[in-house]
Design a protein around this motif. Structure first.
Motif, PDB file in Angstrom:
ATOM      1  N   GLU A 171      -5.727   1.656 -15.706  1.00  0.00           N
ATOM      2  CA  GLU A 171      -6.196   0.426 -16.345  1.00  0.00           C
ATOM      3  C   GLU A 171      -5.524   0.248 -17.716  1.00  0.00           C
ATOM      4  OE1 GLU A 171     -10.493   0.035 -16.297  1.00  0.00           O
ATOM      5  OE2 GLU A 171     -10.333  -1.414 -17.974  1.00  0.00           O
ATOM      6  N   LYS A 221       0.825  -1.215   0.000  1.00  0.00           N
ATOM      7  CA  LYS A 221       0.000   0.000   0.000  1.00  0.00           C
ATOM      8  C   LYS A 221       0.857   1.262   0.000  1.00  0.00           C
ATOM      9  CE  LYS A 221      -4.095  -1.780   2.403  1.00  0.00           C
ATOM     10  NZ  LYS A 221      -5.148  -1.468   1.426  1.00  0.00           N
ATOM     11  N   GLU A 261      -8.044   6.424 -12.743  1.00  0.00           N
ATOM     12  CA  GLU A 261      -8.373   5.003 -12.796  1.00  0.00           C
ATOM     13  C   GLU A 261      -8.336   4.486 -14.237  1.00  0.00           C
ATOM     14  OE1 GLU A 261     -12.256   2.932 -11.308  1.00  0.00           O
ATOM     15  OE2 GLU A 261     -11.637   4.458  -9.840  1.00  0.00           O
ATOM     16  N   LYS A 316     -11.698   9.226 -11.597  1.00  0.00           N
ATOM     17  CA  LYS A 316     -12.058   8.351 -12.719  1.00  0.00           C
ATOM     18  C   LYS A 316     -11.031   8.427 -13.844  1.00  0.00           C
ATOM     19  CE  LYS A 316     -17.013   7.658 -12.445  1.00  0.00           C
ATOM     20  NZ  LYS A 316     -18.215   8.488 -12.619  1.00  0.00           N
ATOM     21  N   PHE A 342      -3.200  -5.054 -10.780  1.00  0.00           N
ATOM     22  CA  PHE A 342      -4.525  -4.475 -10.517  1.00  0.00           C
ATOM     23  C   PHE A 342      -4.789  -4.433  -9.016  1.00  0.00           C
ATOM     24  CE2 PHE A 342      -5.809  -5.157 -15.046  1.00  0.00           C
ATOM     25  CZ  PHE A 342      -6.290  -3.875 -15.257  1.00  0.00           C
ATOM     26  N   ASP A 343      -4.354  -5.466  -8.337  1.00  0.00           N
ATOM     27  CA  ASP A 343      -4.563  -5.546  -6.896  1.00  0.00           C
ATOM     28  C   ASP A 343      -3.734  -4.491  -6.151  1.00  0.00           C
ATOM     29  OD1 ASP A 343      -6.035  -7.121  -5.002  1.00  0.00           O
ATOM     30  OD2 ASP A 343      -4.067  -7.635  -4.164  1.00  0.00           O
ATOM     31  N   ARG A 344      -2.467  -4.400  -6.503  1.00  0.00           N
ATOM     32  CA  ARG A 344      -1.582  -3.488  -5.779  1.00  0.00           C
ATOM     33  C   ARG A 344      -1.854  -2.012  -6.069  1.00  0.00           C
ATOM     34  NH1 ARG A 344       4.078  -6.919  -6.430  1.00  0.00           N
ATOM     35  NH2 ARG A 344       3.455  -8.535  -4.942  1.00  0.00           N
ATOM     36  N   MET A 345      -2.352  -1.713  -7.251  1.00  0.00           N
ATOM     37  CA  MET A 345      -2.526  -0.316  -7.645  1.00  0.00           C
ATOM     38  C   MET A 345      -3.906   0.234  -7.292  1.00  0.00           C
ATOM     39  SD  MET A 345       0.333   0.656  -8.720  1.00  0.00           S
ATOM     40  CE  MET A 345       1.899   0.002  -9.342  1.00  0.00           C
ATOM     41  N   LYS A 346      -4.777  -0.590  -6.741  1.00  0.00           N
ATOM     42  CA  LYS A 346      -6.098  -0.043  -6.384  1.00  0.00           C
ATOM     43  C   LYS A 346      -5.982   0.838  -5.135  1.00  0.00           C
ATOM     44  CE  LYS A 346      -8.131  -3.608  -3.477  1.00  0.00           C
ATOM     45  NZ  LYS A 346      -7.740  -5.026  -3.579  1.00  0.00           N
ATOM     46  N   GLU A 347      -6.974   1.686  -4.919  1.00  0.00           N
ATOM     47  CA  GLU A 347      -6.980   2.624  -3.795  1.00  0.00           C
ATOM     48  C   GLU A 347      -6.626   1.905  -2.488  1.00  0.00           C
ATOM     49  OE1 GLU A 347      -7.254   5.944  -3.433  1.00  0.00           O
ATOM     50  OE2 GLU A 347      -6.945   5.544  -1.309  1.00  0.00           O
ATOM     51  N   ASP A 398      -8.510   1.898   2.553  1.00  0.00           N
ATOM     52  CA  ASP A 398      -9.709   1.082   2.430  1.00  0.00           C
ATOM     53  C   ASP A 398     -10.342   0.684   3.764  1.00  0.00           C
ATOM     54  OD1 ASP A 398      -7.774  -0.541   3.396  1.00  0.00           O
ATOM     55  OD2 ASP A 398      -7.781  -1.973   1.740  1.00  0.00           O
ATOM     56  N   HIS A 420       0.984   3.872  -3.295  1.00  0.00           N
ATOM     57  CA  HIS A 420      -0.229   4.689  -3.144  1.00  0.00           C
ATOM     58  C   HIS A 420      -0.296   5.903  -4.064  1.00  0.00           C
ATOM     59  CE1 HIS A 420       2.220   7.409  -0.705  1.00  0.00           C
ATOM     60  NE2 HIS A 420       1.227   8.248  -0.693  1.00  0.00           N
TER      61      HIS A 420
END
Lengths: 208, 208, 208, 208, 208, 208
Positions: free
Chosen positions: C101, C63, C97, C94, C117-122, C125, C67
């Motif tokens: 992607e 994270k 994002e 958006k 995709f997992d590591r770069m998401k917000e 949380d 981030h």
């Protein structure tokens, strides 16, 4: 592999920043510092001559322009180390010396090695020229820290540097130069408007 | 005088420039370098895990983000010293260690000193995490020298750095990571257009 | 076209300046910021563990270092937008994002796309690791604005940033960390000499 | 208002960039340039002494460190003017002289004005020390343009500067120094790898 | 809170760097770019007038100096977005528009809001002045990428920028200006010595 | 050799720093300054038009964007010279004029030389557009010195520049613009928090 390598390495000292890591409003490189030291030293040497002392100008020239050349190897790290411990300080000095020796043996042509070993050795050696170098070197530390305080650099390290440099300057064994610094220059310094008040610090040191 | 002092000193590493004194088209500070190393290490750790190795992620995290903290004391001077002599290199290591010890004892609160002594010790220790740190650290040296050569930096030191880093990367005891670097990444590196030709140097090293 | 492209793009974040356009005595890049955040987070995670909480170190590592990667696409623009309107803020999110992607699909090899995709998401949380990230991120904003005020940056935006960051830090759902920040670190912060007085602002926020 | 003002003005020369307006991969300030000139001059003076010439070291010291002080008033503008017209060049010289006179009369204490008028006058005066200054000053122009060509600066002005400096160096009335430069240093210069080819330019000038 | 705020915000554009994140040998800020665009536009407007077209100079003046003011809010991000997707591009445009509206309503005095809404709207509107703005804006992109290629910037993005700008310039609906650019200026551009060869790229585009 | 040379020289003005040699928290280049001047002038021209004056917008556009082009030759040196002596100031003006003439004759195509001689001549000519240029130019000096004082620049030169600029602004023969500056803008300026107090200086000048 020759003087060309030595001349090229002078350029490297334009990229060595003094007091690296610390926040400063204005950065100074070792090449420019060396020039300012050679200017201060010439002025104080003039004062000492007028006061009857004999000055070896060739020696003073050599000492001032070469005094920080060794920083080309490991940068400007002495001040924080000095505040840390005498053993570390000595170790650093040995590292610098070792690298200087290697440099001269590898890069300087045989018939100039003697001259370079002589010019690159520690200049602050108790002679009048050595004292003039030391006074000029301290004066630049004084001016660098003064400029930071003047512009509002609240890092306590600069007030400390200012105090240490001022104390050293007042105690140098160069009577005429110290008198000129204390009685004439310091008045002008204290007359300047500054963001962080330096009059107080200056008076405290003067009274000690 | 507390963690506040430690946190403030992190900012100092943003002002420590890697390979100081040398001309570079782009400068890198030690803070940003540490971040890139922690990114590379995470990627190779993922590869090693997929290849069946067990990775201690906490240890890897600690090792990568702390591995150059000691440069806050004397800057980034190891590379030129390494090329100079093993005794000097060892001396420098001792100076750094001594200053780190003083720093922890003076600045870190008692109940955190143990943790800090542990985290700040040499990270390249032969464990898989230590190897991942070393590989990631070398990869950044590889990328820094590659970028200079690509843009036409004719200083022979960068070709030397590139060669040394590449050789080391290929010999790391991390089979899956080395294979990925050699077979996949190096192809992409060599496909780039560069002012100074790196294909030749790369092939020479690969053939050895 | 592969991890080489991703690794090269990390270098781009060394050129993305935080709070661009605004006058600052010292600039910070996103790479160095990410490293400082990963340092702060590790310290607070240690405090939480000692207070009995369980920390997933791998998740925290992922994270913190990732981030702000998305700033590679559109730079550091969130703060002024946030002060502007929630709709604009959402739109920007958006855009980021969408670009992330596209980047993953185009540059990351197929077998690593899931991981990316997992590591770069917000990362913020609501998990303990997400909270540690948020606290560490705010602390860097706190330190950046503090350093500007300390040196006399009279731009009211920095007093505002300081106040907002302080308020947020005091309200984080990490009891032990907040207590340590408030009772220990804040004392040291307020003991510093500063050109612009921060004691007043700090006390006002503490009393609310 | 005293030597303090003069010493402070030295700092201004750290902010005067040589060849302003022109794109350069590396900038040089007048303070650092003055230091390099005093280094080159000391080396060539050593060569001349060995060849039997008598050198006044005090004069050489004075000439080298002061030779560009007047740029504090109007910056580094001589080169483009020189390429433009002799009348303009002369006018600029008068402006500088006038400002220097005003500066000495206003800032330097009465009993030092004589010394300063002497030290600040044009140093390139046909004496051996004046010739050493001129050779050293040209050598720095040679090295500055060489470094730009080496790194790929395609601005034709630098090839021109290189050619002009080289021609001047080869024609200086300092036989031993010119021989050393031509037969020893130039070999090392031409052995360097460079992005823009300088061997050709160098050979053309040597053949004239 | 008045025109003072607007005038102060102009200074912010001196700190917004064009094409942020990308390595460049020379950076350009949006303020300086705006000035160059207003210079190019004046020249091409002179050509168009001579060719018999009528130019509204007030409109051209307004369009050129204001065309990038909106970057004060979110920086210079359009180019990479454009390469990414039309939807994202449109979203960004809306964000900018929204922030501009807020800015005018909040900062500009009532009796000047009409003028500002008019001057700050999109300038590339199909009028001759709009076309002159577009041509001048593209010419600056052309010159910025040309300068990077000339100095050896091997980042493929700059060759791409050069090609796109050149193509656009040749297709502008300003017959006299395009002819002058193609037949006169382009000859001079191609006559320059460059590290990366641009003659080839230029000829390829010309032949299409 | 054509307009290409002129356009390329615009880029040089991005490297000419205003008030060179003097310490500043923020540097400004001549290109960005020219843009800000063209913005201020457009605003005051709008005010004058509303007050019933007739403005030649083409002339104003030409005057503002070209007014400092001559600094490409000898840099930004007028202010210190002005403080020095009128003869020196006049000499500098002649040097600039001479270099401009040479530049136009050598670089600008024959059929554009007339236009360039016209556009590059001194713009502050007593017309309303000349007065608007002068007011805008002074306003930028006002803002540059204000920003330094605000951030704590204790160099007395900036207080002097602020005072001189303010006095000039209040005495310009542009009634409506001066009234707006004095009654509206100056209120906002004085409401700002600043490290060095400017309210006092401002009131002193207003009372004269």
């Amino acid at each position: 592999m020759g003087i060309h390598t030595f001349f090229t390495s002078l350029n490297d000292l334009e990229r060595i920043i003094r007091a690296p890591g610390r926040f400063k409003f204005e950065e100074h490189n070792v090449a420019a510092h060396s020039w300012k030291v050679s200017q201060y030293a010439m002025f104080f040497a003039t004062i000492e001559e007028r006061a009857g002392k004999e000055v070896n100008w060739k020696s003073l020239y050599e000492k001032t322009i070469n005094h920080d050349f060794a920083e080309v190897f490991i940068g400007d790290i002495k001040t924080p180390v000095k505040h840390s411990s005498p053993e570390l300080k000595e170790m650093i000095a040995k590292v610098e010396e070792g690298m200087m020796e290697k440099f001269i043996l590898r890069e300087i042509p045989d018939d100039f090695q003697g001259v370079f070993f002589d010019r690159m050795k520690e200049g602050k050696d108790g002679t009048i020229e050595g004292n003039l170098l030391e006074m000029a070197d301290k004066l630049d530390q004084f001016y660098e820290s003064f400029a930071e305080l003047k512009r509002g650099n609240a890092d306590p390290e600069f007030a400390k540097m200012y105090r240490i440099a001022l104390k050293k300057l007042l105690s140098m064994p160069l009577q005429a130069s110290v008198a000129y610094f204390r009685d004439t220059m310091l008045e002008d310094v204290m007359a300047e408007e500054t963001v962080i008040d330096i009059k107080d610090i200056t008076r405290q040191v003067l009274q000690q």
